[in-house]
Write an enzyme that holds these catalytic residues in place. Structure first.
Site, PDB file in Angstrom:
ATOM      1  N   LYS A   1     124.461  -8.195  86.047  1.00 22.41           N
ATOM      2  CA  LYS A   1     124.604  -7.011  85.190  1.00 22.41           C
ATOM      3  C   LYS A   1     123.329  -6.200  85.421  1.00 22.41           C
ATOM      4  CE  LYS A   1     125.981  -5.661  80.534  1.00 22.41           C
ATOM      5  NZ  LYS A   1     126.957  -4.619  80.875  1.00 22.41           N
TER       6      LYS A   1
HETATM    7  N1  PMP Z   1     132.429  -4.788  83.612  1.00 22.15           N
HETATM    8  C1  PMP Z   1     131.357  -4.006  83.423  1.00 22.15           C
HETATM    9  C2  PMP Z   1     130.954  -3.073  84.500  1.00 22.15           C
HETATM   10  C3  PMP Z   1     130.650  -4.069  82.214  1.00 22.15           C
HETATM   11  O1  PMP Z   1     129.589  -3.279  82.005  1.00 22.15           O
HETATM   12  C4  PMP Z   1     131.072  -4.943  81.206  1.00 22.15           C
HETATM   13  C5  PMP Z   1     130.321  -5.010  79.904  1.00 22.15           C
HETATM   14  N2  PMP Z   1     129.240  -5.907  79.993  1.00 22.15           N
HETATM   15  C6  PMP Z   1     132.196  -5.744  81.450  1.00 22.15           C
HETATM   16  C7  PMP Z   1     132.854  -5.646  82.667  1.00 22.15           C
HETATM   17  C8  PMP Z   1     132.669  -6.732  80.420  1.00 22.15           C
HETATM   18  O2  PMP Z   1     131.752  -7.780  80.321  1.00 22.15           O
HETATM   19  P1  PMP Z   1     131.561  -8.594  78.978  1.00 22.15           P
HETATM   20  O3  PMP Z   1     132.928  -8.974  78.514  1.00 22.15           O
HETATM   21  O4  PMP Z   1     130.768  -9.779  79.397  1.00 22.15           O
HETATM   22  O5  PMP Z   1     130.858  -7.725  78.019  1.00 22.15           O
END
Ligand code: PMP
Length: 300
Positions: free
Chosen positions: A158
């Site tokens: 991330k």
């Molecule tokens: N894809 C992207 C590009 C994101 O920014 C997020 C948010 N973190 C997600 C998917 C979903 O991830 P999560 O469920 O872990 O928040």
């Protein structure tokens, strides 16, 4: 809509182990993270005073740093504690929590081996990524930007740099009157929205793209487990855009987006149906449970 700037709010921010008044949490403009996107972050939500899947977010933050070549100088326990303290100090029980780690100012060149790694955590009230009327379903426009090949970008991190094209895509979609962008990947397969994963209901089963060139979200995995508990078949596979017309329901998932119905993708229209409503309700119930109960629920 009145915007309250993020640098002009009350409260405090956890920064490298200290608690700093919110307005004083300022960074030097010559920070490596700002110039070269050497930064990784998390987006977490607290419900009823508990941060949902806190340890998974913390582990992903540490791993994102490692993928970018740095070790965050705090243990998982210390980071969990920083998030919990930040939440407590905010006075909120339902909040969005944002930890961010970045390279400092010791060097400002592509090579940055001697930079210090910093960590901050802030919490604020943020009801839902898509706002109050999200239950009507959001509208997505396919972006011209593609999610990259896993050898082109650190797609499992991330990492701040990956959001450059997310913001560009979201702005393009908003300029056309849509809520968000649907991103395809470098092969032309459906991947995700700009900050949320995507699911399609087809013939009573849940179909979602294989997470091989985008973030395998914590909410995505949670929703897949909730579907399995409901005996809804889950299929992870390559999904081509021309298949989306076969879907009867579509929704997106993410810590900020939660479970949000999608009512339109380009010229395709979808109704909000039973599968989405069931998983949305199950997710809302799960996040409000105490962490131990969450583990028990998902293990059962
Ligand atoms: N894809 C992207 C590009 C994101 O920014 C997020 C948010 N973190 C997600 C998917 C979903 O991830 P999560 O469920 O872990 O928040």
């Amino acid at each position: 809509m009145t915007l309250i700037p993020f640098d002009d709010r009350d409260g405090s921010i956890w920064w490298d182990g200290a608690v700093v008044p919110w307005r004083d949490a300022k960074l030097h403009v010559l920070s490596h993270g700002l110039h070269y996107a050497s930064a990784v972050f998390e987006g977490e939500r607290a419900y009823n005073g508990h941060i949902f899947k806190l340890r998974e977010h913390t582990e992903r933050l540490l791993e994102s740093g490692r993928i970018l070549g740095f070790e965050i100088p705090w243990s998982a326990d210390q980071i969990d504690e920083a998030c919990l303290q930040t939440l407590e100090r905010s006075g909120l029980t339902d909040a969005y929590i944002r930890p961010l780690a970045w390279r400092g100012s010791e060097q400002l060149s592509v090579s940055a081996q001697a930079t210090r790694i910093h960590l901050m955590v802030a919490a604020w009230a943020w009801p839902n990524l898509f706002g109050a009327d999200r239950m009507k379903g959001v509208r997505l426009a396919t972006s011209k930007w593609k999610r990259p090949h896993p050898e082109t970008a650190p797609i499992h991190a991330k990492a701040a740099g990956l959001y450059m094209t997310s913001t560009m895509s979201k702005h393009d979609a908003e300029a056309q009157g849509y809520s968000d962008a649907l991103m395809l990947d470098w092969r032309g397969q459906v991947s995700e929205a700009t900050g949320a994963n995507i699911f399609f209901v087809m013939d009573g089963a849940l179909h979602t793209p294989t997470a091989d060139c985008f973030l395998d979200g914590i909410t995505r995995r949670t929703v897949m487990a909730l579907a399995a508990k409901r005996q809804i078949p889950v299929v992870e596979r390559a999904i081509m855009p021309d298949e989306m017309g076969h879907a009867t329901e579509v929704f997106v998932t993410g810590s900020a987006a939660e479970v949000t119905p999608v009512r339109q993708i380009d010229d395709l229209h979808f109704d909000s149906g039973l599968v989405t409503a069931t998983l949305l309700k199950d997710y809302e119930a799960l996040v409000r449970m105490a962490p131990e109960q969450v583990r028990l629920q998902l293990a059962a």
